[in-house]
Design a protein around this motif. Structure first.
Motif, PDB file in Angstrom:
ATOM      1  N   SER A  29       3.370  -5.375  -5.484  1.00 13.84           N
ATOM      2  CA  SER A  29       3.554  -3.917  -5.557  1.00 13.84           C
ATOM      3  C   SER A  29       3.226  -3.417  -6.958  1.00 13.84           C
ATOM      4  O   SER A  29       2.553  -2.406  -7.131  1.00 13.84           O
ATOM      5  CB  SER A  29       5.003  -3.537  -5.230  1.00 13.84           C
TER       6      SER A  29
ATOM      7  N   ARG B 289      -7.351   0.187   0.082  1.00 15.51           N
ATOM      8  CA  ARG B 289      -7.232  -0.915   1.052  1.00 15.51           C
ATOM      9  C   ARG B 289      -7.978  -2.173   0.598  1.00 15.51           C
ATOM     10  O   ARG B 289      -7.692  -3.271   1.051  1.00 15.51           O
ATOM     11  CB  ARG B 289      -7.742  -0.487   2.426  1.00 15.51           C
TER      12      ARG B 289
ATOM     13  N   PHE C 242       0.818  -1.214   0.000  1.00 15.10           N
ATOM     14  CA  PHE C 242       0.000   0.000   0.000  1.00 15.10           C
ATOM     15  C   PHE C 242       0.853   1.267   0.000  1.00 15.10           C
ATOM     16  O   PHE C 242       0.352   2.349  -0.234  1.00 15.10           O
ATOM     17  CB  PHE C 242      -0.948   0.001   1.195  1.00 15.10           C
TER      18      PHE C 242
ATOM     19  N   HIS D 196     -10.002   1.222  -6.704  1.00 16.22           N
ATOM     20  CA  HIS D 196      -9.591   2.489  -7.331  1.00 16.22           C
ATOM     21  C   HIS D 196      -9.881   3.661  -6.403  1.00 16.22           C
ATOM     22  O   HIS D 196      -9.120   4.632  -6.349  1.00 16.22           O
ATOM     23  CB  HIS D 196     -10.317   2.695  -8.662  1.00 16.22           C
TER      24      HIS D 196
ATOM     25  N   ARG E 185      -3.387   9.657 -10.872  1.00 26.56           N
ATOM     26  CA  ARG E 185      -3.612   9.863 -12.295  1.00 26.56           C
ATOM     27  C   ARG E 185      -4.013  11.319 -12.531  1.00 26.56           C
ATOM     28  O   ARG E 185      -4.840  11.877 -11.812  1.00 26.56           O
ATOM     29  CB  ARG E 185      -4.719   8.944 -12.783  1.00 26.56           C
TER      30      ARG E 185
ATOM     31  N   SER F  87       3.436   1.391  -1.990  1.00 30.39           N
ATOM     32  CA  SER F  87       4.071   1.468  -3.309  1.00 30.39           C
ATOM     33  C   SER F  87       3.389   2.553  -4.130  1.00 30.39           C
ATOM     34  O   SER F  87       2.340   3.062  -3.775  1.00 30.39           O
ATOM     35  CB  SER F  87       3.985   0.127  -4.009  1.00 30.39           C
ATOM     36  N   ARG F  88       4.002   2.836  -5.253  1.00 32.12           N
ATOM     37  CA  ARG F  88       3.530   3.923  -6.097  1.00 32.12           C
ATOM     38  C   ARG F  88       2.103   3.622  -6.567  1.00 32.12           C
ATOM     39  O   ARG F  88       1.841   2.590  -7.170  1.00 32.12           O
ATOM     40  CB  ARG F  88       4.463   4.046  -7.299  1.00 32.12           C
ATOM     41  N   ASP F  89       1.206   4.495  -6.261  1.00 29.18           N
ATOM     42  CA  ASP F  89      -0.198   4.274  -6.583  1.00 29.18           C
ATOM     43  C   ASP F  89      -0.570   5.158  -7.765  1.00 29.18           C
ATOM     44  O   ASP F  89      -0.941   6.306  -7.604  1.00 29.18           O
ATOM     45  CB  ASP F  89      -1.041   4.609  -5.342  1.00 29.18           C
ATOM     46  N   ARG F  90      -0.449   4.583  -8.957  1.00 27.54           N
ATOM     47  CA  ARG F  90      -0.683   5.394 -10.149  1.00 27.54           C
ATOM     48  C   ARG F  90      -2.149   5.763 -10.300  1.00 27.54           C
ATOM     49  O   ARG F  90      -2.491   6.798 -10.843  1.00 27.54           O
ATOM     50  CB  ARG F  90      -0.216   4.624 -11.381  1.00 27.54           C
ATOM     51  N   THR F  91      -3.012   4.890  -9.777  1.00 31.30           N
ATOM     52  CA  THR F  91      -4.432   5.151  -9.950  1.00 31.30           C
ATOM     53  C   THR F  91      -4.834   6.442  -9.267  1.00 31.30           C
ATOM     54  O   THR F  91      -5.564   7.251  -9.809  1.00 31.30           O
ATOM     55  CB  THR F  91      -5.243   3.983  -9.350  1.00 31.30           C
ATOM     56  N   ARG F  92      -4.320   6.608  -8.069  1.00 29.93           N
ATOM     57  CA  ARG F  92      -4.743   7.778  -7.287  1.00 29.93           C
ATOM     58  C   ARG F  92      -4.084   9.049  -7.789  1.00 29.93           C
ATOM     59  O   ARG F  92      -4.582  10.128  -7.593  1.00 29.93           O
ATOM     60  CB  ARG F  92      -4.414   7.570  -5.812  1.00 29.93           C
TER      61      ARG F  92
ATOM     62  N   PHE G  51      -0.516  -3.640  -7.595  1.00 29.43           N
ATOM     63  CA  PHE G  51      -1.244  -2.560  -6.922  1.00 29.43           C
ATOM     64  C   PHE G  51      -1.079  -1.245  -7.680  1.00 29.43           C
ATOM     65  O   PHE G  51      -2.039  -0.503  -7.889  1.00 29.43           O
ATOM     66  CB  PHE G  51      -0.723  -2.421  -5.489  1.00 29.43           C
ATOM     67  N   ALA G  52       0.155  -0.990  -8.123  1.00 29.76           N
ATOM     68  CA  ALA G  52       0.421   0.269  -8.826  1.00 29.76           C
ATOM     69  C   ALA G  52      -0.266   0.305 -10.196  1.00 29.76           C
ATOM     70  O   ALA G  52      -0.601   1.366 -10.698  1.00 29.76           O
ATOM     71  CB  ALA G  52       1.924   0.458  -8.975  1.00 29.76           C
ATOM     72  N   GLN G  53      -0.472  -0.894 -10.781  1.00 29.28           N
ATOM     73  CA  GLN G  53      -1.027  -0.937 -12.144  1.00 29.28           C
ATOM     74  C   GLN G  53      -2.477  -1.408 -12.158  1.00 29.28           C
ATOM     75  O   GLN G  53      -2.968  -1.872 -13.181  1.00 29.28           O
ATOM     76  CB  GLN G  53      -0.199  -1.918 -12.997  1.00 29.28           C
ATOM     77  N   ARG G  54      -3.166  -1.356 -11.032  1.00 30.86           N
ATOM     78  CA  ARG G  54      -4.484  -1.977 -10.977  1.00 30.86           C
ATOM     79  C   ARG G  54      -5.510  -1.281 -11.870  1.00 30.86           C
ATOM     80  O   ARG G  54      -6.535  -1.861 -12.209  1.00 30.86           O
ATOM     81  CB  ARG G  54      -4.989  -2.047  -9.536  1.00 30.86           C
ATOM     82  N   ASP G  55      -5.209  -0.041 -12.282  1.00 31.85           N
ATOM     83  CA  ASP G  55      -6.133   0.639 -13.196  1.00 31.85           C
ATOM     84  C   ASP G  55      -6.102   0.005 -14.587  1.00 31.85           C
ATOM     85  O   ASP G  55      -6.984   0.240 -15.396  1.00 31.85           O
ATOM     86  CB  ASP G  55      -5.801   2.135 -13.272  1.00 31.85           C
TER      87      ASP G  55
END
Lengths: 307, 204
Positions: free
Chosen positions: B58, B23, A30, B19, A39, A32-37, B61-65
């Protein structure tokens, strides 16, 4: 029993992940880099033709001013120190198989003659290594100074332990390698890249960068070529903060949690592998009275690939 | 409104919800982490499995979109990411397999008791299998091991590796052919298989 059934039996008894590691992975995921948020959504702006022309012209002028600016540093790096350090720490977790030679030199005050501050002892060591992973490596250390008779030491990590032997006194010691990180720590320690070991230095710098304001204490100095490889040069200043003031203090600036700062340190970090190819320390006191001055670790030969 | 029966939801629905509520991705983690970890551990040993499974999740999670939330099962997607992560360790895997074939002792860092069980499980064919796996090209090995150890179907392998179904079939045909040949040459061929099957039937 066909080939697929035999294959399913092959390495069947794999131990499950241990609970602590599993929880750590879940927590780290959690972070890690969160690209979705993050964007980026383009704002919906309606421009008239005249305004759009003015905007395009302004952007063009700004770009040309930047491009033609004679004061702009030619060696300015486009990278951020956080990215460089994070890559280096990440690379330490997954080393690239390599072999090479490094030269380590520094000056120590003589512990016996500590009352004579001018007396310095020159240390010179040449280390050669072959690295497969953090559990399997070999280091040969040739100590050329200050001992009058050159001596050599060999350390071999065989997967479960590192075995150290000294050619002169025949001393033998073993160090357990319980995890890849333990192997990395021993590798850094014997290679002599730095004390505390290299990975500790990198993490310390990254932590400093992340917890203090801005990047005034850890900064990217520029880029340089070492042995044909492009490196990012990162500097931390002061390197340590001590509660007491002694000679060589840089002042309190940079010590956000109090104390007086000492020493500067520069690291030349390979941008592709994250390996540190050069470390230079200026007046970095680690332990008193053995103050370490003008430390220089320099990789003189390196090759990558399996060995 | 959150459904209490979270486990009955499809992976796609959970990822879609993650998205806005990151969590929620923990549900996907709980469902599939062990399978991914086990797959990596079988290929590269438990020492690397912790790190690489972490890297896989990881990235996921980062690419889930990018995940198509209409899909029910995230396993092919996760195995695909794991296969990408493993790609950097082809040579490590091959070296370990060759060492196993040469010495009969698995060089991967399995705990002692498990290693003994593993050797008993695999039987005398293990070094021969290791040698055959080492001789495969990495792309063929990926397909074969996703089938044998990842328990993915042909269609799921195609989705995981982003290759056409026909390519999966041809790679599998080639890989299984080589493994079968190696087993036959080492005396674990079809005749042997028939005898073993007969014994199993008679005992059953």
């Amino acid at each position: 029993m066909d080939d697929l059934a035999r294959l399913r039996e092959f390495r069947r008894a794999v131990p499950p992940p241990n609970a602590a590691a599993r929880n750590a992975v879940r927590a780290a995921m959690f972070q890690s880099r969160d690209r979705t948020r993050r964007r980026f959504h383009w704002p919906s702006v309606h421009l008239s033709a005249a305004r759009a022309t003015v905007l395009v012209a302004a952007v063009a002028v700004a770009f040309s001013a930047l491009a033609l600016n004679p004061l702009r540093g030619s060696r300015q790096s486009p990278l951020s120190p956080a990215v460089v350090l994070a890559n280096a720490v990440q690379a330490m977790n997954r080393p690239v198989p390599s072999a090479g030679t490094a030269r380590v030199s520094y000056m120590n005050s003589d512990a016996v003659a500590i009352t004579l501050p001018q007396q310095k002892i020159h240390h010179l060591t040449v280390t050669s290594w072959t690295l497969r992973d953090w559990r399997h490596w070999r280091i040969h250390i040739a100590i050329l100074a200050p001992d009058p008779v050159p001596r050599s030491q060999t350390v071999v990590a065989n997967g479960r332990r590192a075995v150290y032997t000294d050619t002169v006194d025949g001393r033998l010691a073993t160090y357990p390698i319980n995890s890849p990180l333990a192997g990395a720590g021993l590798f850094g320690m014997f290679l002599g890249a730095e004390t505390p070991e290299q990975i500790g230095t990198l993490k310390h710098m990254l932590r400093t960068l992340m917890t203090e304001h801005g990047s005034s204490h850890v900064r990217l100095v520029g880029q340089a070529q070492i042995l044909g490889r492009r490196t990012a040069v990162v500097e931390i200043s002061p390197f340590v903060c001590s509660p007491t003031r002694t000679a060589g203090a840089l002042g309190t600036s940079g010590c956000t949690h109090g104390g007086i700062g000492y020493g500067r340190k520069r690291l030349w970090i390979d941008e592709r592998t994250g390996m540190t190819l050069r470390v230079q320390g200026f007046d970095v006191p680690y332990t008193q009275p053995l103050a370490q001055h003008n430390f220089l670790y320099r990789v003189t030969k390196i090759s990558f690939g399996s060995h | 409104v959150r459904n209490d029966d979270t486990w009955a939801e499809s992976d796609g629905a959970v990822i879609g919800r993650s998205h806005t509520e990151p969590r929620e991705f923990g549900v996907v983690f709980e469902r599939h982490f062990d399978a991914i970890h086990r797959f990596i551990a079988r290929r590269l040993g438990p020492a690397l499995a912790d790190d690489l499974a972490a890297e896989t999740f990881s990235r996921a999670f980062a690419q889930r979109d990018r995940f198509d939330t209409c899909r029910c099962d995230a396993r092919p997607w996760l195995f695909g990411i794991a296969a990408n992560v493993l790609r950097g360790y082809c040579r490590t895997e091959e070296r370990a397999l060759r060492a196993y074939a040469r010495t009969g002792v698995d060089p991967l860092d399995f705990p002692e008791t498990d290693a003994v069980i593993a050797r008993v499980d695999a039987g005398a064919a293990a070094p021969c299998l290791a040698s055959a796996l080492a001789s495969l090209n990495p792309a063929d090995r990926d397909v074969l091991l996703l089938l044998a150890w990842g328990d993915l179907s042909y269609a799921e392998i195609a989705e995981a590796l982003n290759i056409p179904l026909g390519t999966v079939r041809s790679r599998l045909h080639r890989a299984r052919g080589r493994v079968s040949d190696a087993l036959r040459q080492a005396g674990f061929g079809r005749a042997d298989a028939r005898v073993l099957d007969g014994q199993e039937v008679s005992h059953g």
